[in-house]
Scaffold this motif. Structure first.
Motif, PDB file in Angstrom:
ATOM      1  N   GLU A 147       0.844  -1.317  -0.017  1.00 29.59           N
ATOM      2  CA  GLU A 147       0.012  -0.036  -0.131  1.00 29.59           C
ATOM      3  C   GLU A 147       0.615   1.290   0.133  1.00 29.59           C
ATOM      4  O   GLU A 147       0.630   2.157  -0.769  1.00 29.59           O
ATOM      5  CB  GLU A 147      -0.977   0.127   0.995  1.00 29.59           C
ATOM      6  CG  GLU A 147      -1.864   1.206   1.186  1.00 29.59           C
ATOM      7  CD  GLU A 147      -2.735   1.285   0.197  1.00 29.59           C
ATOM      8  OE1 GLU A 147      -2.900   2.348  -0.320  1.00 29.59           O
ATOM      9  OE2 GLU A 147      -3.193   0.249  -0.590  1.00 29.59           O
ATOM     10  N   VAL A 148       1.850   1.356   0.755  1.00 28.30           N
ATOM     11  CA  VAL A 148       3.065   2.529   0.749  1.00 28.30           C
ATOM     12  C   VAL A 148       3.554   2.490  -0.660  1.00 28.30           C
ATOM     13  O   VAL A 148       3.385   3.744  -1.008  1.00 28.30           O
ATOM     14  CB  VAL A 148       4.046   2.334   1.654  1.00 28.30           C
ATOM     15  CG1 VAL A 148       5.165   3.178   1.433  1.00 28.30           C
ATOM     16  CG2 VAL A 148       3.496   1.935   3.006  1.00 28.30           C
ATOM     17  N   ALA A 149       3.714   1.313  -1.394  1.00 24.97           N
ATOM     18  CA  ALA A 149       4.300   1.914  -2.789  1.00 24.97           C
ATOM     19  C   ALA A 149       3.179   2.130  -3.641  1.00 24.97           C
ATOM     20  O   ALA A 149       3.657   3.243  -4.617  1.00 24.97           O
ATOM     21  CB  ALA A 149       4.796   0.351  -3.300  1.00 24.97           C
ATOM     22  N   ASP A 202       0.217   6.004  -7.212  1.00 21.63           N
ATOM     23  CA  ASP A 202      -0.893   6.762  -7.693  1.00 21.63           C
ATOM     24  C   ASP A 202      -0.611   8.406  -7.830  1.00 21.63           C
ATOM     25  O   ASP A 202      -1.304   9.092  -8.623  1.00 21.63           O
ATOM     26  CB  ASP A 202      -2.020   6.823  -6.476  1.00 21.63           C
ATOM     27  CG  ASP A 202      -2.643   5.392  -6.296  1.00 21.63           C
ATOM     28  OD1 ASP A 202      -2.443   4.617  -7.260  1.00 21.63           O
ATOM     29  OD2 ASP A 202      -3.168   4.949  -5.110  1.00 21.63           O
ATOM     30  N   LYS A 203       0.453   8.844  -7.094  1.00 23.36           N
ATOM     31  CA  LYS A 203       0.592  10.368  -7.174  1.00 23.36           C
ATOM     32  C   LYS A 203       1.654  10.621  -8.009  1.00 23.36           C
ATOM     33  O   LYS A 203       2.234  11.715  -8.229  1.00 23.36           O
ATOM     34  CB  LYS A 203       0.858  10.804  -5.904  1.00 23.36           C
ATOM     35  CG  LYS A 203      -0.330  10.733  -4.804  1.00 23.36           C
ATOM     36  CD  LYS A 203       0.121  11.034  -3.170  1.00 23.36           C
ATOM     37  CE  LYS A 203      -0.973  10.871  -2.440  1.00 23.36           C
ATOM     38  NZ  LYS A 203      -0.768  11.157  -0.990  1.00 23.36           N
ATOM     39  N   ASN A 204       2.583   9.680  -8.506  1.00 26.06           N
ATOM     40  CA  ASN A 204       3.712   9.612  -9.155  1.00 26.06           C
ATOM     41  C   ASN A 204       3.639   8.873 -10.332  1.00 26.06           C
ATOM     42  O   ASN A 204       4.130   7.661 -10.293  1.00 26.06           O
ATOM     43  CB  ASN A 204       5.061   9.495  -8.453  1.00 26.06           C
ATOM     44  CG  ASN A 204       5.046  10.394  -7.457  1.00 26.06           C
ATOM     45  OD1 ASN A 204       5.757  11.618  -7.280  1.00 26.06           O
ATOM     46  ND2 ASN A 204       4.545  10.190  -6.144  1.00 26.06           N
ATOM     47  N   ILE A 218       8.547   9.202   0.470  1.00 25.95           N
ATOM     48  CA  ILE A 218       9.424   8.967  -0.624  1.00 25.95           C
ATOM     49  C   ILE A 218       9.682   9.985  -1.497  1.00 25.95           C
ATOM     50  O   ILE A 218       8.593  10.762  -2.132  1.00 25.95           O
ATOM     51  CB  ILE A 218       9.087   7.662  -1.617  1.00 25.95           C
ATOM     52  CG1 ILE A 218       8.478   6.396  -0.423  1.00 25.95           C
ATOM     53  CG2 ILE A 218       9.903   7.318  -2.469  1.00 25.95           C
ATOM     54  CD1 ILE A 218       8.021   5.327  -1.134  1.00 25.95           C
ATOM     55  N   GLY A 219      10.869  10.334  -1.706  1.00 23.64           N
ATOM     56  CA  GLY A 219      11.370  11.582  -2.360  1.00 23.64           C
ATOM     57  C   GLY A 219      11.956  10.901  -3.810  1.00 23.64           C
ATOM     58  O   GLY A 219      12.110   9.878  -4.048  1.00 23.64           O
ATOM     59  N   GLU A 220      12.556  11.721  -4.758  1.00 22.91           N
ATOM     60  CA  GLU A 220      13.343  11.534  -5.907  1.00 22.91           C
ATOM     61  C   GLU A 220      14.257  10.724  -5.725  1.00 22.91           C
ATOM     62  O   GLU A 220      14.850   9.741  -6.399  1.00 22.91           O
ATOM     63  CB  GLU A 220      13.474  12.726  -6.759  1.00 22.91           C
ATOM     64  CG  GLU A 220      12.158  13.293  -7.411  1.00 22.91           C
ATOM     65  CD  GLU A 220      12.607  14.336  -8.505  1.00 22.91           C
ATOM     66  OE1 GLU A 220      13.834  14.593  -9.041  1.00 22.91           O
ATOM     67  OE2 GLU A 220      11.938  15.230  -8.817  1.00 22.91           O
ATOM     68  N   ASP A 221      15.178  11.125  -4.369  1.00 21.08           N
ATOM     69  CA  ASP A 221      16.452  10.669  -4.285  1.00 21.08           C
ATOM     70  C   ASP A 221      16.655  10.255  -3.029  1.00 21.08           C
ATOM     71  O   ASP A 221      17.705  10.015  -2.543  1.00 21.08           O
ATOM     72  CB  ASP A 221      17.626  11.300  -4.973  1.00 21.08           C
ATOM     73  CG  ASP A 221      17.431  12.844  -4.446  1.00 21.08           C
ATOM     74  OD1 ASP A 221      16.697  13.199  -3.442  1.00 21.08           O
ATOM     75  OD2 ASP A 221      18.206  13.806  -4.983  1.00 21.08           O
TER      76      ASP A 221
END
Length: 258
Positions: A44-46, A51-53, A150-153
């Protein structure tokens, strides 16, 4: 962003869970097998991030018997884009060291930016596989997170302890494990269930991963005996004949409880 989520088939916690006295392994015939709830929360976290990215690829990975394929497919029905299942008779009774070695080889083969796992499974409850996996992959790991960003890097999260709450972060690629403080997983809908039948599902063997379960140079844990849990015995009863206090004190003292 490619996120690999570790999932596992386990005996239903609401069923009758037993060990086979012949093999020492979980008796899968004793209760229904289900996808571990903590693995669903990790997925679910992933999926929430995906869903947003746009462009996020979510892969579910499991090391399980061939019979677990339908259970692993639930991850696809929930929304994962593909699945990888490691199936091999040489993994029967695998300890946590071998499990981590196999999962690390599968993750390397699949490729990843982030690996998400539950903090511990509801059957083995070892709680060390995510850290072992990170060590083998030679990437940082954040364990027992009660929140995830979770961010880009980079990946961040909060870890609760007896003394307070710590905010931790690590650069990607990384491995994280989450606790039951994360939200419940979504339910697969009819559209997801039908779509799951057409999504990529790769089955790998030990030969594909070039892992030797009998490698003499690797540390392994081996179960040498298993037996039924002994029945509970009746406790000591003290009859009050005017000296119950003395008898109770003597009992506590003899058992080093005072």
């Amino acid at each position: 962003m490619k996120i690999v989520v570790l999932v596992k088939e386990v005996p239903d916690t609401y069923g009758d869970r037993k060990l086979s006295l012949e093999t020492g392994l979980a008796d899968r015939a004793a209760s229904e097998s289900v996808l571990d709830e903590i693995g669903e929360r990790a997925l679910e976290v992933a999926l929430s991030f995906a869903d947003k990215n746009a462009g996020t690829e979510v892969v579910v990975l499991s090391m399980a018997p061939e019979s677990a394929q339908a259970t692993v497919r639930k991850g696809l029905a929930m929304g994962a884009g593909s699945a990888v299942q490691v199936v091999d008779e040489g993994l029967r009774g695998a300890d946590m060291g071998l499990t981590a070695e196999v999962l690390a080889a599968a993750v390397k083969r699949t490729g990843f930016d982030l690996v998400i796992a539950g903090n511990q499974s509801t059957d083995g409850t070892g709680g060390v596989v995510p850290a072992m996996l990170a060590e083998l992959l030679q990437v940082p790991h954040l364990t027992a997170l009660s929140s995830v960003e979770i961010g880009e890097d980079v990946v961040r999260g909060a870890r609760a302890s007896d003394a307070g709450t710590m905010t931790v972060s690590a650069p990607l690629p990384a491995v994280i494990s989450i606790t039951e403080a994360l939200p419940d997983a979504r339910f697969p809908n009819f559209k997801g269930i039908m779509a799951a039948k057409k999504k990529p599902f790769e089955t790998l063997s030990l030969a594909d991963l070039e892992v030797d379960p009998m490698d003499p140079g690797a540390a392994r844990s081996i179960m040498i005996a298993v037996s039924e849990k002994p029945p509970r015995e009746a406790g000591v009863k003290i009859t009050d004949e005017g000296d119950a206090g003395e008898k109770l004190a003597d009992f506590l003292a003899s058992n080093r409880l005072v």
